[in-house]
Design an enzyme around this catalytic site. Structure first.
Site, PDB file in Angstrom:
ATOM      1  N   SER A   1     -32.964  14.992 -28.588  1.00 10.40           N
ATOM      2  CA  SER A   1     -32.161  14.752 -27.382  1.00 10.40           C
ATOM      3  C   SER A   1     -30.706  14.451 -27.693  1.00 10.40           C
ATOM      4  O   SER A   1     -29.869  14.456 -26.791  1.00 10.40           O
ATOM      5  CB  SER A   1     -32.768  13.599 -26.569  1.00 10.40           C
ATOM      6  OG  SER A   1     -32.668  12.381 -27.281  1.00 10.40           O
TER       7      SER A   1
ATOM      8  N   LYS B   1     -31.465   6.184 -20.107  1.00 15.11           N
ATOM      9  CA  LYS B   1     -30.261   6.422 -20.900  1.00 15.11           C
ATOM     10  C   LYS B   1     -28.999   6.167 -20.085  1.00 15.11           C
ATOM     11  O   LYS B   1     -28.048   5.524 -20.562  1.00 15.11           O
ATOM     12  CB  LYS B   1     -30.272   7.854 -21.446  1.00 15.11           C
ATOM     13  CG  LYS B   1     -31.339   8.095 -22.502  1.00 15.11           C
ATOM     14  CD  LYS B   1     -31.390   9.559 -22.925  1.00 15.11           C
ATOM     15  CE  LYS B   1     -32.446   9.790 -23.992  1.00 15.11           C
ATOM     16  NZ  LYS B   1     -32.549  11.210 -24.381  1.00 15.11           N
TER      17      LYS B   1
END
Length: 807
Positions: free
Chosen positions: A658, A701
């Site tokens: 990611s 996030k």
């Protein structure tokens, strides 16, 4: 930048319960099935209804998905409408005592038979003892004994009379029977015999020898006479017992005339009683005296004889209303197939058929058995034992030592009981796939897989069902009713748990725990109805209990020990975003990713991999960056760039791809020598063509970087850049949404690296023109020019005329 900014309307999660006609969950009807589990329920319907062998069921899904509760509820409903199965007993095998036999009974009759048998034995005990003390039996037995005695005395008298006629006397001495001569009416002593003339003495010895031989023959006949007498006594005892017990057994057999095996066993008991009739008389007369051991309770000899006729009931369904549904929490080998217990007697371990104990397969026989797959596999030989029973269609009760051929001593070998059961294994998907591929027999026994979803689509059709499910759980756990807003908050949290605004988690354990905690806070606040405030209070409390690690990371950032920039610009440095899991808490945190480049062989060094701190997926992502650089820039020339990438201040394993887009932005920044805006954090993976791909944990996030920026003070410029593919998954906290609405925090969504680099630098990435060149001043132009300079320097350095490296 504005064209990639996500608008506020797209950040909100449009769903409402206003169209639902309820005030609290008391107004909602129960939902019989967990919403969204159609696939699993269809599999259960098929697997439990098909009668063919091997169609047992494996229920797979993540822990806490409600597999057990769904299966238990489904089976309880199904089993309640099915017939109650047979009950099972073990009884003595009078021919081979080490191989006990089973008996089966209709529901409720096993214990009835045991009680009837107990009363029968009590009646037999009294009747037999009474028969042996009757005058008739005593007279007949005395006649047999007198007959033997008279026969012995008659033979002895005959020898005595004939010897007397020949001048020989039969003398009874303490040492036994002896013969001596008679002269003048007197019995001679040995000294007198020795004084007789030799001829007379020899003639006397000859007569004595003749009678001694006759007496010896008589003595030899006595054991035979005694055996004949004993046989007559035994036959008398048999006849007495037969006459005594026949009527009692006939009455018992009439009650169980429809059970042929029971009738057969009653006949076996009757025959064994008759065969051992004399033992009852010996016990009554005290011929079998037990050894008296202080401190140990003695058993009546007659009762000990009757012990062999007891009934050992393994399974009793007298209180059942349908087929059994059994869950075995400890599926050890002997907890599945049963065990044979032992008792200590005079320093030795002994056993018999009454010490056979049932296992889970016995209790579930004729119904359903639920087992935890991991627990079964963890127990020695349990998995093999289960498969063997399913293959054979019978339950062989034995010790683990016998099953593994580790014992050579003689033990019980109970007759195997026929097995008819549906087994349900509950476990993770990984265990299912491992068993399927590594155990060749697994597919023969577990042909049906029930796959339980962890999440369902959030639509106008599923939201009302989910609300009813919440109401069902409220009533099941006897919680305070939830009002409409509280139900809405639970639904929103279900979406956050799934990590997707278009999904709802059906992880029962997580959601029911949240509802129970909300109910607790409602009670603490003196409310009779749970509100959305109580649900939020429960969420906040759960986060607070688990966020020690998150707080420590924030402290490290704020104190400057963990370097994270949220303002300014830096070349070759990007704020990546990672997801951490601390128990039940999942949170995001920024990581500083840096890149350095120089002339050298074409290689991108992954420092995490070199330090053995990078996982395989992360290493793959870095290799993809090499493919992107090689494929996009100077396609006709060899690359002469050596680069290094690292997660700064990272001391644990880095896994996942990611951050591959953030690593690529850092690498492009270093090559183009263009600074990156540190107030924007990045997440997203990338392919070799520069497409930005979706990642997980996007909500956490964003919130992780938002928290860091908020603690330092929001400037109105900070934000997070995510893949366009993740845009529809956003379901952010309320405080994040408020700041985005006020323009103090921003979220950008991009499809390609070219879009992302423009957001981070403010400079267009640029596209090749008709001449195959990037426009001057664009990022791609700067990168390619830098790579050209590297190639030129490498060429000059490698020239044989050049003895010094380039500056």
């Amino acid at each position: 930048m504005e064209k990639w900014k996500i608008q506020q309307k797209d950040l909100l999660t449009p769903f409402t319960l206003e169209d639902l006609n309820f005030e609290t969950t008391n107004d909602l009807s129960d939902l019989k099935e967990t919403p969204g589990q159609d696939r699993a329920y269809q599999a259960m319907e098929f697997g439990f209804n098909i009668g063919q062998k091997g169609f047992n069921l494996y229920a797979m899904g993540s822990s806490g998905s409600g597999k057990y509760a769904a299966i238990q509820e489904f089976l309880n409903k199904k089993a309640s409408g099915e017939n109650v199965p047979w009950e099972w007993c073990y009884v003595n095998n009078f021919e081979k005592s080490h191989r006990p036999l089973y008996l089966k009974f209709p529901a409720g009759r096993a214990n009835e038979f045991k009680e009837d048998n107990k009363r029968l034995l009590e009646d037999l005990h009294g009747a037999i003892l009474s028969a042996f003390v009757s005058e008739e039996y005593r007279n007949k037995r005395q006649e047999i004994e007198e007959e033997l005695k008279n026969k012995q005395q008659d033979d002895l008298s005959d020898i005595r009379e004939r010897a007397k006629k020949e001048g020989i006397s039969l003398v009874e001495t303490p040492a036994g029977i002896a013969f001596a001569p008679i002269i003048d009416g007197n019995v001679l002593l040995p000294e007198q015999i020795n004084n007789l003339p030799e001829g007379q003495r020899k003639e006397i010895e000859s007569r004595i020898s003749k009678f001694q031989k006759e007496f010896g023959k008589t003595i030899q006949q006595q054991p035979k006479w005694q055996r004949e007498a004993q046989n007559k006594i035994k036959e008398l005892s048999r006849e007495v017992v037969r006459a005594t017990v026949s009527s009692l057994f006939d009455e018992m057999k009439t009650k169980y005339e429809n059970l042929s095996e029971v009738i057969k066993h009653l006949d076996a008991i009757k025959n064994d009683l008759i065969d051992h009739a004399e033992q009852f008389h010996q016990a009554k007369e005290g011929a079998q005296q037990p050894i008296v051991i202080p401190g140990i309770q003695q058993q009546d000899p007659t009762e000990a004889i009757f012990q062999r006729y007891q009934i050992n009931v393994l399974v009793d369904h007298s209180k059942a209303n349908g087929a059994p549904v059994v869950y075995e929490d400890d599926p050890a080998f002997q907890n599945l197939v049963g065990r044979i217990e032992h008792i200590a007697k005079m320093g030795a371990l002994t056993t018999d058929y009454t010490l056979i104990k049932p296992g889970a397969l016995h209790r579930a026989n004729g119904g359903y058995l639920i087992l935890d797959a991991e627990k079964v596999l963890m127990q020695p030989h349990a998995w093999e034992g289960l498969k063997r029973c399913l293959q054979a269609g019978e339950i062989q009760t034995e010790s683990l030592g016998q099953a593994l051929n580790l014992m050579s001593t003689v033990s019980l070998e109970p007759e195997p009981i026929p097995l008819n059961v549906k087994v349900v294994l509950i476990g993770e998907r990984l265990i299912y796939y491992l068993l399927y591929h590594l155990d060749n027999e697994f597919a023969d026994f577990f042909k049906v897989a029930a796959d339980f979803e962890e999440e369902i689509d959030r639509t106008d059709e599923t939201i009302p069902l989910f609300a009813r499910w919440v109401g069902t759980l409220v009533r099941r756990d006897k919680l305070h009713p939830f009002d409409k807003n509280a139900v809405g908050m639970v639904i929103r949290q279900a979406s956050r748990t799934s990590g997707d605004a278009e999904k709802m988690s059906v992880q029962m354990r997580v959601l029911t725990d949240l509802m129970r905690e909300a109910d607790y806070w409602a009670g603490e606040n003196g409310r009779d109805v749970v509100t959305d405030q109580n649900v939020q209070q429960a969420i906040d409390a759960r986060i607070f209990r688990a966020d020690r690690m998150r707080i420590r990371l924030r402290e490290e950032i704020e104190k400057g020990r963990l370097l994270i920039d949220t303002e300014g610009e830096k070349t070759g440095q990007v704020n990546g975003l990672s997801v951490y899991k601390s128990g039940e808490l999942i949170f995001g945190n920024p990581n500083r990713i840096t890149a350095r480049v120089r002339v050298g062989p074409s290689k991108v060094v992954d420092i995490e991999r070199e330090a053995k701190l990078g996982g395989d997926i992360h290493s793959k992502g870095v290799l993809i960056l090499s493919g992107f650089i090689a494929g996009r820039y100077l396609p006709q020339h060899p690359l002469s760039m050596m680069a290094s990438l690292v997660f700064e201040q990272s001391y644990a394993e880095v896994e996942g791809d990611s951050a591959s887009s953030a690593e690529l932005y850092a690498l492009l920044s270093a090559l183009a020598q263009v600074p990156v805006r540190q107030w924007i954090a990045v997440t997203g993976s990338v392919d070799q063509y520069g497409q930005v791909q979706a990642v997980g944990g996007v909500n956490q996030k964003i919130e992780g970087f938002f928290d860091v920026c908020k603690e330092r003070g929001l400037t109105g410029k900070q934000g997070v850049m995510i893949p366009e593919a993740n845009k529809r998954q956003l379901i952010l906290r309320k405080d994040v949404l408020e700041m985005t609405e006020q323009g103090k925090f921003h979220i950008y969504a991009v499809n390609h690296v070219d879009e992302g680099i423009e957001v981070l630098t403010g400079i267009s990435a640029g596209k090749r023109n008709e001449n195959g060149e990037y426009p001057e001043g664009t990022i791609n132009h700067k990168v390619e020019e830098r790579l050209k300079s590297f190639a030129k320097s490498a060429k000059e350095f490698s020239s044989p005329d050049n003895t010094n490296p380039p500056d």
